[in-house]
Design a protein around this motif. Sequence first.
Motif, PDB file in Angstrom:
ATOM      1  N   SER A 173       0.783  -1.175   0.013  1.00 40.61           N
ATOM      2  CA  SER A 173      -0.009  -0.077  -0.134  1.00 40.61           C
ATOM      3  C   SER A 173       0.939   1.256   0.050  1.00 40.61           C
ATOM      4  O   SER A 173       2.266   1.135   0.047  1.00 40.61           O
ATOM      5  CB  SER A 173      -0.835  -0.057   1.254  1.00 40.61           C
ATOM      6  OG  SER A 173      -1.639   0.996   1.329  1.00 40.61           O
ATOM      7  N   ASP A 174       0.240   2.309   0.347  1.00 40.25           N
ATOM      8  CA  ASP A 174       0.907   3.855   0.181  1.00 40.25           C
ATOM      9  C   ASP A 174       1.026   4.073   1.770  1.00 40.25           C
ATOM     10  O   ASP A 174       1.536   5.205   1.808  1.00 40.25           O
ATOM     11  CB  ASP A 174       0.181   5.001  -0.630  1.00 40.25           C
ATOM     12  CG  ASP A 174      -0.995   4.866  -0.288  1.00 40.25           C
ATOM     13  OD1 ASP A 174      -1.848   4.096   0.587  1.00 40.25           O
ATOM     14  OD2 ASP A 174      -1.812   5.945  -0.919  1.00 40.25           O
ATOM     15  N   VAL A 175       0.496   3.215   2.615  1.00 41.43           N
ATOM     16  CA  VAL A 175       0.735   3.512   3.961  1.00 41.43           C
ATOM     17  C   VAL A 175       1.325   2.164   4.568  1.00 41.43           C
ATOM     18  O   VAL A 175       1.049   1.309   3.893  1.00 41.43           O
ATOM     19  CB  VAL A 175      -0.523   3.898   4.816  1.00 41.43           C
ATOM     20  CG1 VAL A 175      -1.282   5.344   4.257  1.00 41.43           C
ATOM     21  CG2 VAL A 175      -1.593   2.908   4.473  1.00 41.43           C
ATOM     22  N   ASP A 176       1.918   2.419   5.797  1.00 39.33           N
ATOM     23  CA  ASP A 176       2.751   1.174   6.386  1.00 39.33           C
ATOM     24  C   ASP A 176       1.814   0.315   7.304  1.00 39.33           C
ATOM     25  O   ASP A 176       2.210  -0.142   8.302  1.00 39.33           O
ATOM     26  CB  ASP A 176       4.009   1.663   6.955  1.00 39.33           C
ATOM     27  CG  ASP A 176       3.792   2.714   7.952  1.00 39.33           C
ATOM     28  OD1 ASP A 176       2.360   3.101   8.576  1.00 39.33           O
ATOM     29  OD2 ASP A 176       4.766   3.142   8.629  1.00 39.33           O
ATOM     30  N   GLY A 177       0.526   0.452   7.333  1.00 46.21           N
ATOM     31  CA  GLY A 177      -0.286  -0.308   8.217  1.00 46.21           C
ATOM     32  C   GLY A 177      -1.872   0.429   8.428  1.00 46.21           C
ATOM     33  O   GLY A 177      -2.197   1.645   7.546  1.00 46.21           O
ATOM     34  N   PHE A 178      -2.487  -0.054   9.343  1.00 48.83           N
ATOM     35  CA  PHE A 178      -3.761   0.601   9.833  1.00 48.83           C
ATOM     36  C   PHE A 178      -3.517   1.301  10.985  1.00 48.83           C
ATOM     37  O   PHE A 178      -2.974   0.910  12.020  1.00 48.83           O
ATOM     38  CB  PHE A 178      -4.712  -0.860  10.082  1.00 48.83           C
ATOM     39  CG  PHE A 178      -5.878  -0.309  10.352  1.00 48.83           C
ATOM     40  CD1 PHE A 178      -7.170   0.078   9.526  1.00 48.83           C
ATOM     41  CD2 PHE A 178      -6.453  -0.024  11.722  1.00 48.83           C
ATOM     42  CE1 PHE A 178      -8.347   0.375   9.749  1.00 48.83           C
ATOM     43  CE2 PHE A 178      -7.653   0.585  12.138  1.00 48.83           C
ATOM     44  CZ  PHE A 178      -8.607   0.729  10.969  1.00 48.83           C
ATOM     45  N   TYR A 179      -4.084   2.542  10.972  1.00 51.07           N
ATOM     46  CA  TYR A 179      -3.870   3.397  11.826  1.00 51.07           C
ATOM     47  C   TYR A 179      -5.375   3.800  12.379  1.00 51.07           C
ATOM     48  O   TYR A 179      -6.401   3.583  11.773  1.00 51.07           O
ATOM     49  CB  TYR A 179      -3.456   4.906  11.215  1.00 51.07           C
ATOM     50  CG  TYR A 179      -1.912   4.870  10.943  1.00 51.07           C
ATOM     51  CD1 TYR A 179      -1.271   5.332  11.847  1.00 51.07           C
ATOM     52  CD2 TYR A 179      -1.381   4.126   9.809  1.00 51.07           C
ATOM     53  CE1 TYR A 179       0.222   5.540  11.532  1.00 51.07           C
ATOM     54  CE2 TYR A 179      -0.052   4.088   9.922  1.00 51.07           C
ATOM     55  CZ  TYR A 179       0.807   4.838  10.761  1.00 51.07           C
ATOM     56  OH  TYR A 179       2.027   4.809  10.478  1.00 51.07           O
ATOM     57  N   SER A 180      -5.255   4.473  13.641  1.00 50.16           N
ATOM     58  CA  SER A 180      -6.524   4.807  14.198  1.00 50.16           C
ATOM     59  C   SER A 180      -7.252   5.914  13.616  1.00 50.16           C
ATOM     60  O   SER A 180      -8.507   6.183  13.828  1.00 50.16           O
ATOM     61  CB  SER A 180      -6.173   5.127  15.800  1.00 50.16           C
ATOM     62  OG  SER A 180      -5.134   6.234  15.837  1.00 50.16           O
ATOM     63  N   ALA A 181      -6.550   6.675  12.696  1.00 48.70           N
ATOM     64  CA  ALA A 181      -7.116   7.727  12.036  1.00 48.70           C
ATOM     65  C   ALA A 181      -6.130   7.884  11.038  1.00 48.70           C
ATOM     66  O   ALA A 181      -5.093   7.421  10.821  1.00 48.70           O
ATOM     67  CB  ALA A 181      -7.326   9.175  12.879  1.00 48.70           C
ATOM     68  N   ASN A 182      -6.591   9.002   9.920  1.00 51.51           N
ATOM     69  CA  ASN A 182      -5.898   9.265   9.035  1.00 51.51           C
ATOM     70  C   ASN A 182      -4.398   9.890   9.411  1.00 51.51           C
ATOM     71  O   ASN A 182      -4.452  11.198   9.817  1.00 51.51           O
ATOM     72  CB  ASN A 182      -6.550  10.398   7.783  1.00 51.51           C
ATOM     73  CG  ASN A 182      -5.605  10.433   6.634  1.00 51.51           C
ATOM     74  OD1 ASN A 182      -4.447  10.375   6.464  1.00 51.51           O
ATOM     75  ND2 ASN A 182      -6.489  10.670   5.619  1.00 51.51           N
ATOM     76  N   PRO A 183      -3.167   9.369   9.364  1.00 51.39           N
ATOM     77  CA  PRO A 183      -2.023   9.787   9.780  1.00 51.39           C
ATOM     78  C   PRO A 183      -1.653  11.104   9.254  1.00 51.39           C
ATOM     79  O   PRO A 183      -0.956  11.794   9.622  1.00 51.39           O
ATOM     80  CB  PRO A 183      -0.934   8.712   9.589  1.00 51.39           C
ATOM     81  CG  PRO A 183      -1.437   7.887   8.540  1.00 51.39           C
ATOM     82  CD  PRO A 183      -2.998   7.920   8.617  1.00 51.39           C
ATOM     83  N   VAL A 184      -2.080  11.454   8.106  1.00 50.20           N
ATOM     84  CA  VAL A 184      -1.605  12.567   7.307  1.00 50.20           C
ATOM     85  C   VAL A 184      -2.366  13.958   7.917  1.00 50.20           C
ATOM     86  O   VAL A 184      -1.836  14.793   8.182  1.00 50.20           O
ATOM     87  CB  VAL A 184      -2.290  12.661   5.747  1.00 50.20           C
ATOM     88  CG1 VAL A 184      -1.961  13.849   5.002  1.00 50.20           C
ATOM     89  CG2 VAL A 184      -1.288  11.438   5.016  1.00 50.20           C
TER      90      VAL A 184
END
Length: 368
Positions: A173-184
């Motif tokens: 993916s373009d992110v390194d995992g599942f986050y609690s919210a959008n890390p951006v």
Amino acid sequence: MAALSDAARLVVKIGSALLVDRSSGALRADWLASMAADVARLRARGTDVVLVSSGSIALGRGVLGLGASDLPLEQSQAAAAVGQIRLARAWEEHLAPHGITTAQVLVTLEDSADRRRYLNSRATLGTLLSLGVVPIVNENDTVATDEIRYGDNDRLAAQVAVTVGADQLVLLSDVDGFYSANPVADPAARRYDHIAEITPEIEAMAGDAGSGLSKGGMKTKLMAAKTATSAGCAMAITEGSRLNPLAALEDGAPATWFTPGLDPQAARKRWISAMKPRGTLAVDAGAASALGSGKSLLPAGLVGVDGRFGRGDPVAIRDVTGRALGQGLVRYTSDEARAIAGRRSDEIEEVLGYPGRAVLIHRDDMAV
């Protein structure tokens, strides 16, 4: 927690943004070469690998000069037709130097929704893997319309993982995992290393799909995780744009692993057992003994057929006394099964007038 080094059969989903340069529309040849090296390393240690690769529309639109804006269906399908051949050739050219044979497999949602097509897909992919081939799977965008589309390759990859009985699925993916919210948008968002259960709270954390070349979003990745884990397949989300992304994941790169409660074989057996049978097959003592030792059901052991069913339907299996032996997905219709009952596999074509499969119910499609 799952580890890539433990994978016996691995499905890897690769998005368009990883393969195709967003500004030029050209293939990222250095990334593709590094990914081919990763696949070769996994194959060398005995891991079966299936690649679910996006990129056909992104490649085709560049060749046709269609720009980066949303395309109408007809132009998307035209771009896919041009891009599919280039995508398959790119994978072939990068994997061949490692001694790896590739195959292109194009599917639509109908191929998994219809049990007959599902069994065909499962048999074809299983045979390719048994021959040491790396299948390159993509949605058949050339012909698929909205009602027969997966719509994103996250869910397609999960369905492929279920179909081939994979024990691990990796979404690059373009992110390194599942986050609690959008890390951006939220600097306080935290990444989960491990998710054992997809709760309503976890689902509420997922955002909407992104834009540009990539159609996926965290919601579709959670849907993929549900599909995969329910079939006994662990799933990882990890950042894929770096070179050698699978080697990086194995070396401890950040990721989120979703873990299943069952292994793939046990999950599949439970799924088959829960189906309502459409008919009954009676088998002789020799076949009953063979089933008990984990063998497939051959036409030679069949002594009776009850009910009407089609290819891919669930049927009950009993011995001549009526004792229940199990249940499975049959590879012949009821009329065909009656015609070949008691026959050797090499007699099937003569009886039916066309070639048939050697087994009536494969052991992988049976719960005994």
